[in-house]
Design a protein around this motif. Structure first.
Motif, mmCIF file in Angstrom:
data_model
loop_
_atom_site.group_PDB
_atom_site.id
_atom_site.type_symbol
_atom_site.label_atom_id
_atom_site.label_comp_id
_atom_site.label_asym_id
_atom_site.label_seq_id
_atom_site.Cartn_x
_atom_site.Cartn_y
_atom_site.Cartn_z
ATOM 1 N N VAL A 165 7.941 10.530 -2.927
ATOM 2 C CA VAL A 165 9.293 11.276 -2.575
ATOM 3 C C VAL A 165 10.044 11.605 -3.856
ATOM 4 O O VAL A 165 10.612 12.844 -3.789
ATOM 5 C CB VAL A 165 10.134 10.449 -1.470
ATOM 6 N N ILE A 166 10.273 10.782 -4.705
ATOM 7 C CA ILE A 166 11.127 11.098 -5.887
ATOM 8 C C ILE A 166 10.573 12.049 -6.722
ATOM 9 O O ILE A 166 11.142 13.013 -7.029
ATOM 10 C CB ILE A 166 11.418 9.791 -6.606
ATOM 11 N N GLY A 167 9.185 12.171 -6.828
ATOM 12 C CA GLY A 167 8.388 13.135 -7.556
ATOM 13 C C GLY A 167 8.595 14.608 -7.073
ATOM 14 O O GLY A 167 8.890 15.519 -7.616
ATOM 15 N N VAL A 168 8.503 14.792 -5.832
ATOM 16 C CA VAL A 168 8.663 15.925 -4.999
ATOM 17 C C VAL A 168 10.139 16.654 -4.981
ATOM 18 O O VAL A 168 10.438 17.636 -5.340
ATOM 19 C CB VAL A 168 8.064 15.721 -3.474
ATOM 20 N N LEU A 169 11.114 15.604 -4.868
ATOM 21 C CA LEU A 169 12.375 15.972 -5.004
ATOM 22 C C LEU A 169 12.422 16.496 -6.516
ATOM 23 O O LEU A 169 13.464 17.346 -6.773
ATOM 24 C CB LEU A 169 13.206 14.771 -4.581
ATOM 25 N N THR A 170 12.091 15.538 -7.419
ATOM 26 C CA THR A 170 12.251 16.151 -8.759
ATOM 27 C C THR A 170 11.727 17.684 -9.277
ATOM 28 O O THR A 170 12.392 18.401 -9.694
ATOM 29 C CB THR A 170 11.441 15.154 -9.793
ATOM 30 N N VAL A 171 10.588 17.746 -8.644
ATOM 31 C CA VAL A 171 9.946 19.069 -8.792
ATOM 32 C C VAL A 171 10.776 20.288 -8.124
ATOM 33 O O VAL A 171 10.963 21.426 -8.762
ATOM 34 C CB VAL A 171 8.512 19.292 -8.332
ATOM 35 N N LEU A 172 11.161 19.997 -6.894
ATOM 36 C CA LEU A 172 12.077 20.852 -6.042
ATOM 37 C C LEU A 172 13.387 21.175 -6.815
ATOM 38 O O LEU A 172 13.622 22.361 -6.849
ATOM 39 C CB LEU A 172 12.392 20.404 -4.743
ATOM 40 N N TRP A 173 13.985 20.068 -7.479
ATOM 41 C CA TRP A 173 15.155 20.358 -8.205
ATOM 42 C C TRP A 173 14.910 21.191 -9.441
ATOM 43 O O TRP A 173 15.617 22.203 -9.772
ATOM 44 C CB TRP A 173 15.752 18.941 -8.592
ATOM 45 N N CYS B 203 0.954 -1.200 0.066
ATOM 46 C CA CYS B 203 -0.030 0.096 0.028
ATOM 47 C C CYS B 203 1.042 1.162 0.085
ATOM 48 O O CYS B 203 0.556 2.409 -0.551
ATOM 49 C CB CYS B 203 -0.881 0.075 1.361
ATOM 50 N N PHE B 204 2.007 1.195 0.611
ATOM 51 C CA PHE B 204 2.934 2.373 0.772
ATOM 52 C C PHE B 204 4.078 2.507 -0.390
ATOM 53 O O PHE B 204 4.899 3.346 -0.129
ATOM 54 C CB PHE B 204 3.410 2.331 1.996
ATOM 55 N N PHE B 205 4.065 1.464 -1.111
ATOM 56 C CA PHE B 205 5.159 1.470 -2.166
ATOM 57 C C PHE B 205 4.937 2.607 -3.081
ATOM 58 O O PHE B 205 6.155 3.067 -3.400
ATOM 59 C CB PHE B 205 5.180 -0.038 -3.095
ATOM 60 N N PRO B 206 4.037 3.178 -3.368
ATOM 61 C CA PRO B 206 4.013 4.418 -4.286
ATOM 62 C C PRO B 206 4.375 5.507 -3.515
ATOM 63 O O PRO B 206 4.894 6.504 -4.089
ATOM 64 C CB PRO B 206 2.415 4.504 -4.608
ATOM 65 N N TRP B 207 4.455 5.438 -2.321
ATOM 66 C CA TRP B 207 4.951 6.845 -1.513
ATOM 67 C C TRP B 207 6.413 6.996 -1.756
ATOM 68 O O TRP B 207 6.715 8.111 -1.503
ATOM 69 C CB TRP B 207 4.449 6.636 0.051
#
Length: 256
Positions: free
Chosen positions: A42-50, A34-38
């Motif tokens: 995290v990767i998506g948020v770091l990508t957008v922040l970068w 259930c938590f695998f997508p989370w």
């Protein structure tokens, strides 16, 4: 709480993010998927922040794309890339089903996996360098969540090619109904968010991910008789590449 422990187990396995280490028990394994997508979130948020950081400082495209290409590997520790390489060796061996399954268990890498990884990295880097619109980057970031959601759905839906390994452990211990409901709900929410961020980019990335999902299923069933942990890593990796390519095409075509 079993749910919290499942969250910790998921992040400890599928990422390099430091989490409290605990002894695994059967009750803790029920909701890991259930938590695998989370991890993808995290990767998506770091990508957008970068991407935001690069735009604010006016950094060059090469640096932007290089770090953007590295972020998923750094966060996951190359977990899925390892499965991609093993699967490439198996698929390109053109051997019998039994021999391919043996190759998947072999920890050594072959020439085919190295060649395919180099090609993949070059294509991913090139596609990422073209994602120059904030909304398109946000959709591509959501794609990391999407790829892991689809992979989790495959784990609890498709038969395993072998009755051993980490994938079999998680699929056999999972609370199937709860995991399926959770993952399908997360899938719908992710798709809705992607369409809200950018309609055409969201459609393109979602279509590419779903097409990759069904192609993955077809090839694994045809060549292996089911999925394995390595082929799940293969799917996540390929899906991320397709997502980046779809977002890049939308940026180039002005469809963001």
């Amino acid at each position: 709480m079993p749910v919290f422990r499942s969250l910790m187990i998921s992040f400890s396995i599928y990422s390099k993010i430091p989490v409290p280490q605990r002894k695994w028990e059967d009750r803790d394994m029920k909701y890991v998927l259930c938590f695998f997508p989370w991890v993808g979130a995290v990767i998506g948020v770091l990508t957008v922040l970068w991407g935001t950081f690069c735009r604010s400082l006016g950094l060059g495209t090469v640096l932007y794309a290089a770090v953007g290409t590295a972020i998923p590997i750094l966060v996951s520790g190359g977990f899925h890339v390892d499965g991609f390489m093993d699967t490439m060796d198996a698929f390109h061996s053109y051997q019998s089903r039994e021999k391919k399954l043996e190759i998947l268990k072999d920890s050594h890498i072959g020439a085919f996996s190295v060649i395919q990884l180099v090609i993949y990295t070059l294509l991913y880097f090139g596609a990422y360098s073209e994602i120059d619109q904030p909304r398109a980057l946000a959709v591509a970031g959501a794609g990391f969540f999407l790829s892991r959601t689809l992979s989790g759905i495959g784990v609890v839906t498709f038969p395993n090619a072998k009755n051993e390994g980490l994938l079999y452990l998680f699929s056999s211990k999972a609370h199937e109904k709860a995991v399926k409901v959770s993952l399908y709900l997360q899938l719908l929410l992710c798709l809705a968010a992607m369409l809200w961020l950018s309609l055409w980019t969201g459609i393109a990335v979602a279509a590419g991910a779903l097409l990759t999902f069904f192609c993955w299923r077809r090839r694994c069933f045809r060549e292996l008789g089911g999925i394995t942990g390595d082929t799940c890593g293969y799917f996540v990796t390929v899906c991320e590449g397709v997502n980046a390519a779809a977002a890049a095409i939308c940026c180039i075509a002005g469809l963001v």
